[in-house]
Design a protein around this motif. Structure first.
Motif, PDB file in Angstrom:
ATOM      1  N   ALA A  27      -1.179  36.380  42.989  1.00 27.11           N
ATOM      2  CA  ALA A  27      -2.526  36.843  42.667  1.00 27.11           C
ATOM      3  C   ALA A  27      -3.339  37.099  43.936  1.00 27.11           C
ATOM      4  O   ALA A  27      -4.548  37.199  43.882  1.00 27.11           O
ATOM      5  CB  ALA A  27      -3.234  35.819  41.784  1.00 27.11           C
ATOM      6  N   GLU A  28      -2.654  37.215  45.066  1.00 24.23           N
ATOM      7  CA  GLU A  28      -3.312  37.390  46.354  1.00 24.23           C
ATOM      8  C   GLU A  28      -4.188  38.644  46.379  1.00 24.23           C
ATOM      9  O   GLU A  28      -3.836  39.665  45.810  1.00 24.23           O
ATOM     10  CB  GLU A  28      -2.243  37.508  47.441  1.00 24.23           C
ATOM     11  CG  GLU A  28      -2.815  37.771  48.803  1.00 24.23           C
ATOM     12  CD  GLU A  28      -1.751  38.122  49.825  1.00 24.23           C
ATOM     13  OE1 GLU A  28      -2.131  38.466  50.941  1.00 24.23           O
ATOM     14  OE2 GLU A  28      -0.565  38.066  49.494  1.00 24.23           O
ATOM     15  N   ARG A  29      -5.278  38.541  47.083  1.00 27.26           N
ATOM     16  CA  ARG A  29      -6.154  39.695  47.244  1.00 27.26           C
ATOM     17  C   ARG A  29      -5.515  40.691  48.218  1.00 27.26           C
ATOM     18  O   ARG A  29      -4.678  40.330  49.029  1.00 27.26           O
ATOM     19  CB  ARG A  29      -7.530  39.280  47.738  1.00 27.26           C
ATOM     20  CG  ARG A  29      -7.533  38.795  49.163  1.00 27.26           C
ATOM     21  CD  ARG A  29      -8.936  38.452  49.632  1.00 27.26           C
ATOM     22  NE  ARG A  29      -8.880  37.894  50.964  1.00 27.26           N
ATOM     23  CZ  ARG A  29      -8.944  38.618  52.078  1.00 27.26           C
ATOM     24  NH1 ARG A  29      -9.089  39.923  52.023  1.00 27.26           N
ATOM     25  NH2 ARG A  29      -8.876  38.034  53.256  1.00 27.26           N
ATOM     26  N   SER A  30      -5.929  41.934  48.098  1.00 28.74           N
ATOM     27  CA  SER A  30      -5.444  42.962  49.007  1.00 28.74           C
ATOM     28  C   SER A  30      -6.646  43.734  49.533  1.00 28.74           C
ATOM     29  O   SER A  30      -7.737  43.670  48.980  1.00 28.74           O
ATOM     30  CB  SER A  30      -4.470  43.907  48.295  1.00 28.74           C
ATOM     31  OG  SER A  30      -5.123  44.570  47.237  1.00 28.74           O
ATOM     32  N   GLU A  31      -6.415  44.453  50.622  1.00 26.74           N
ATOM     33  CA  GLU A  31      -7.441  45.286  51.244  1.00 26.74           C
ATOM     34  C   GLU A  31      -6.925  46.712  51.260  1.00 26.74           C
ATOM     35  O   GLU A  31      -5.788  46.955  51.643  1.00 26.74           O
ATOM     36  CB  GLU A  31      -7.719  44.802  52.673  1.00 26.74           C
ATOM     37  CG  GLU A  31      -8.145  43.352  52.745  1.00 26.74           C
ATOM     38  CD  GLU A  31      -8.123  42.804  54.172  1.00 26.74           C
ATOM     39  OE1 GLU A  31      -7.772  43.547  55.116  1.00 26.74           O
ATOM     40  OE2 GLU A  31      -8.435  41.621  54.333  1.00 26.74           O
ATOM     41  N   ARG A  32      -7.776  47.665  50.885  1.00 32.40           N
ATOM     42  CA  ARG A  32      -7.375  49.063  50.784  1.00 32.40           C
ATOM     43  C   ARG A  32      -7.776  49.831  52.045  1.00 32.40           C
ATOM     44  O   ARG A  32      -8.886  49.693  52.546  1.00 32.40           O
ATOM     45  CB  ARG A  32      -8.026  49.708  49.572  1.00 32.40           C
ATOM     46  CG  ARG A  32      -7.595  51.149  49.332  1.00 32.40           C
ATOM     47  CD  ARG A  32      -8.131  51.699  48.025  1.00 32.40           C
ATOM     48  NE  ARG A  32      -7.665  50.945  46.877  1.00 32.40           N
ATOM     49  CZ  ARG A  32      -6.484  51.126  46.275  1.00 32.40           C
ATOM     50  NH1 ARG A  32      -5.652  52.038  46.731  1.00 32.40           N
ATOM     51  NH2 ARG A  32      -6.151  50.414  45.229  1.00 32.40           N
ATOM     52  N   PHE A  33      -6.841  50.656  52.528  1.00 34.99           N
ATOM     53  CA  PHE A  33      -7.072  51.532  53.679  1.00 34.99           C
ATOM     54  C   PHE A  33      -6.545  52.917  53.322  1.00 34.99           C
ATOM     55  O   PHE A  33      -5.615  53.052  52.523  1.00 34.99           O
ATOM     56  CB  PHE A  33      -6.350  51.005  54.924  1.00 34.99           C
ATOM     57  CG  PHE A  33      -6.891  49.697  55.416  1.00 34.99           C
ATOM     58  CD1 PHE A  33      -7.862  49.661  56.395  1.00 34.99           C
ATOM     59  CD2 PHE A  33      -6.452  48.500  54.872  1.00 34.99           C
ATOM     60  CE1 PHE A  33      -8.375  48.460  56.831  1.00 34.99           C
ATOM     61  CE2 PHE A  33      -6.956  47.285  55.305  1.00 34.99           C
ATOM     62  CZ  PHE A  33      -7.928  47.260  56.289  1.00 34.99           C
ATOM     63  N   ALA A  53      -3.047  52.894  51.506  1.00 36.64           N
ATOM     64  CA  ALA A  53      -2.333  51.666  51.825  1.00 36.64           C
ATOM     65  C   ALA A  53      -3.081  50.450  51.306  1.00 36.64           C
ATOM     66  O   ALA A  53      -4.308  50.453  51.214  1.00 36.64           O
ATOM     67  CB  ALA A  53      -2.149  51.559  53.337  1.00 36.64           C
ATOM     68  N   LEU A  54      -2.301  49.429  50.968  1.00 38.64           N
ATOM     69  CA  LEU A  54      -2.837  48.122  50.606  1.00 38.64           C
ATOM     70  C   LEU A  54      -2.288  47.108  51.591  1.00 38.64           C
ATOM     71  O   LEU A  54      -1.074  47.058  51.823  1.00 38.64           O
ATOM     72  CB  LEU A  54      -2.425  47.722  49.188  1.00 38.64           C
ATOM     73  CG  LEU A  54      -3.070  48.486  48.052  1.00 38.64           C
ATOM     74  CD1 LEU A  54      -2.468  48.045  46.716  1.00 38.64           C
ATOM     75  CD2 LEU A  54      -4.579  48.268  48.046  1.00 38.64           C
ATOM     76  N   PHE A  55      -3.189  46.324  52.170  1.00 36.92           N
ATOM     77  CA  PHE A  55      -2.787  45.274  53.103  1.00 36.92           C
ATOM     78  C   PHE A  55      -2.925  43.932  52.408  1.00 36.92           C
ATOM     79  O   PHE A  55      -3.960  43.633  51.808  1.00 36.92           O
ATOM     80  CB  PHE A  55      -3.653  45.316  54.368  1.00 36.92           C
ATOM     81  CG  PHE A  55      -3.320  44.229  55.340  1.00 36.92           C
ATOM     82  CD1 PHE A  55      -2.063  44.163  55.921  1.00 36.92           C
ATOM     83  CD2 PHE A  55      -4.253  43.266  55.666  1.00 36.92           C
ATOM     84  CE1 PHE A  55      -1.741  43.156  56.812  1.00 36.92           C
ATOM     85  CE2 PHE A  55      -3.947  42.253  56.554  1.00 36.92           C
ATOM     86  CZ  PHE A  55      -2.682  42.198  57.131  1.00 36.92           C
ATOM     87  N   TYR A  56      -1.863  43.127  52.484  1.00 30.46           N
ATOM     88  CA  TYR A  56      -1.841  41.793  51.897  1.00 30.46           C
ATOM     89  C   TYR A  56      -1.889  40.780  53.047  1.00 30.46           C
ATOM     90  O   TYR A  56      -0.867  40.500  53.682  1.00 30.46           O
ATOM     91  CB  TYR A  56      -0.572  41.609  51.054  1.00 30.46           C
ATOM     92  CG  TYR A  56      -0.538  42.547  49.880  1.00 30.46           C
ATOM     93  CD1 TYR A  56      -1.123  42.192  48.673  1.00 30.46           C
ATOM     94  CD2 TYR A  56       0.038  43.807  49.987  1.00 30.46           C
ATOM     95  CE1 TYR A  56      -1.117  43.067  47.593  1.00 30.46           C
ATOM     96  CE2 TYR A  56       0.045  44.687  48.914  1.00 30.46           C
ATOM     97  CZ  TYR A  56      -0.536  44.309  47.724  1.00 30.46           C
ATOM     98  OH  TYR A  56      -0.534  45.185  46.662  1.00 30.46           O
TER      99      TYR A  56
END
Length: 143
Positions: A27-33, A53-56
């Motif tokens: 359920a980790e959050r991700s950051e969008r680029f 892209a999604l950064f985990y």
């Protein structure tokens, strides 16, 4: 503990963790680029395309999906480069594996320096072709 009671206990424990803000790794959050490809190094072509892209952060993984077209020929190699702002060059820091066909999806692991580049807006994708071995299309990653 009987199987049914143990299953109920584990389900309650997991639910409690989620409510308390202790989500498991899945359920980790991700950051969008994202970024938009444009021509560089004096190319006469007008490349188009995008990278999303999604950064985990907990896993140090960047998952990407990119499309491109209007290049002078097939992509021969692709990299993430950095650190550099738009209009400036930097060396490759992570190889993007092929086959190089649009659309291209994959993932790469980033070290701390590369994560800093991503968050600072100084990481970019470069698509290289035979006609432009130093790079024909570039997309700067930004949140």
């Amino acid at each position: 503990m009987p199987f049914q009671r143990r299953s109920l206990f584990l389900a309650a424990l997991l639910g409690g963790c989620l409510l308390a803000g202790h989500a498991p790794a899945f359920a980790e959050r991700s950051e969008r680029f994202s970024g938009t490809f444009y021509g560089e190094h004096g190319t006469a072509t007008k490349p188009t395309g995008t990278i999303d892209a999604l950064f985990y952060p907990a896993a140090h993984v960047l998952r990407y999906s990119m499309t491109w077209n209007k290049l002078s020929g097939p992509v021969t190699v692709a990299h993430f480069h950095g650190p550099a702002r738009k209009g400036h060059d930097a060396p490759p820091v992570v190889l993007i594996t092929g086959p190089y066909q649009s659309p291209l999806t994959g993932s790469v692991s980033l070290d701390q320096d590369q994560e800093d580049m991503l968050h600072n807006g100084t990481l970019y994708v470069n698509l290289h072709t035979s006609a432009h071995p130093n790079g024909e299309a570039r997309a700067q990653l930004a949140p």
